[in-house]
Design an enzyme around this catalytic site. Structure first.
Site, PDB file in Angstrom:
ATOM      1  CG  LEU A   1      -1.946  -1.144   1.259  1.00  0.00           C
ATOM      2  CD1 LEU A   1      -2.745  -1.097   2.541  1.00  0.00           C
ATOM      3  CD2 LEU A   1      -2.866  -1.105   0.050  1.00  0.00           C
TER       4      LEU A   1
ATOM      5  N   GLY B   1       3.320   0.427   4.444  1.00  0.00           N
ATOM      6  CA  GLY B   1       4.519   1.241   4.474  1.00  0.00           C
ATOM      7  C   GLY B   1       5.656   0.857   5.376  1.00  0.00           C
TER       8      GLY B   1
ATOM      9  CG  ASP C   1       7.195   7.091   0.156  1.00  0.00           C
ATOM     10  OD1 ASP C   1       6.233   7.601   0.764  1.00  0.00           O
ATOM     11  OD2 ASP C   1       7.086   6.128  -0.598  1.00  0.00           O
TER      12      ASP C   1
ATOM     13  NE  ARG D   1      15.858  11.702   4.856  1.00  0.00           N
ATOM     14  CZ  ARG D   1      16.504  10.537   4.885  1.00  0.00           C
ATOM     15  NH1 ARG D   1      17.525  10.329   4.112  1.00  0.00           N
ATOM     16  NH2 ARG D   1      16.114   9.587   5.716  1.00  0.00           N
TER      17      ARG D   1
ATOM     18  CG  LEU E   1      -5.894   3.305   1.941  1.00  0.00           C
ATOM     19  CD1 LEU E   1      -5.976   3.968   3.314  1.00  0.00           C
ATOM     20  CD2 LEU E   1      -6.552   1.948   1.974  1.00  0.00           C
TER      21      LEU E   1
ATOM     22  CE  LYS F   1      -5.796  13.348  -2.837  1.00  0.00           C
ATOM     23  NZ  LYS F   1      -5.269  14.400  -3.657  1.00  0.00           N
TER      24      LYS F   1
ATOM     25  CG  LEU G   1      -3.429   8.558   4.830  1.00  0.00           C
ATOM     26  CD1 LEU G   1      -4.591   7.577   4.816  1.00  0.00           C
ATOM     27  CD2 LEU G   1      -3.892   9.926   5.302  1.00  0.00           C
TER      28      LEU G   1
END
Length: 137
Positions: free
Chosen positions: A37, A57, A61, A64, A83, A95, A97
């Site tokens: 995801l 995750g 990201d 940097r 999502l 966006k 999260l």
């Protein structure tokens, strides 16, 4: 996730696993079931598949390390998805999260009768500046 009550001991075996080993080591026999995801994906997760293993995750990201997550997934040949935020909400902020938010949204999606918008509104904080959200909720 360390702030989540009972993590990780109380979560093991409840649809959640946490490993110190790499993805390649842990899922070498099931790589086709993996879905990474990431907000950088072009694929929208319309409905979670119980036969898939979703990777949330772990690599921040946004600034940097732009595209670090999707680049890793593509290197490993792992499917990606994001999502359906834009399909259900209008955000005025990023966006991207936190891992906790993604995990909570996935849990709430089922609890909310598979309603992405309701799940996201229940999980995302006020600072996300979502159009249509009632104030002081």
């Amino acid at each position: 996730l360390e702030k989540v009550d009972g993590f990780p001991e109380g979560w093991v075996g409840r649809g959640f696993d946490c490993h110190k080993e790499s993805l390649e080591e842990v899922y070498k026999e099931n790589r086709d079931k993996l879905v990474y995801l990431t907000s950088d994906s072009n694929n929208v997760l319309e409905k979670p598949d119980n036969d898939k293993i979703y990777i949330i995750g772990g690599i921040v990201d946004r600034n940097r390390l732009k595209r670090a997550t999707i680049d890793r997934a593509e290197t490993l040949g792992i499917q990606t998805a994001k999502l359906p935020i834009s399909e259900h909400l209008k955000l005025f902020s990023t966006k991207v999260l936190t891992c906790n938010h993604v995990f909570d949204i996935l849990l709430r999606y089922r609890d909310c009768g598979e309603d992405w918008k309701k799940a996201m509104l229940e999980v995302l904080p006020q600072r996300k500046e979502i159009e249509g959200r009632e104030k002081n909720k």
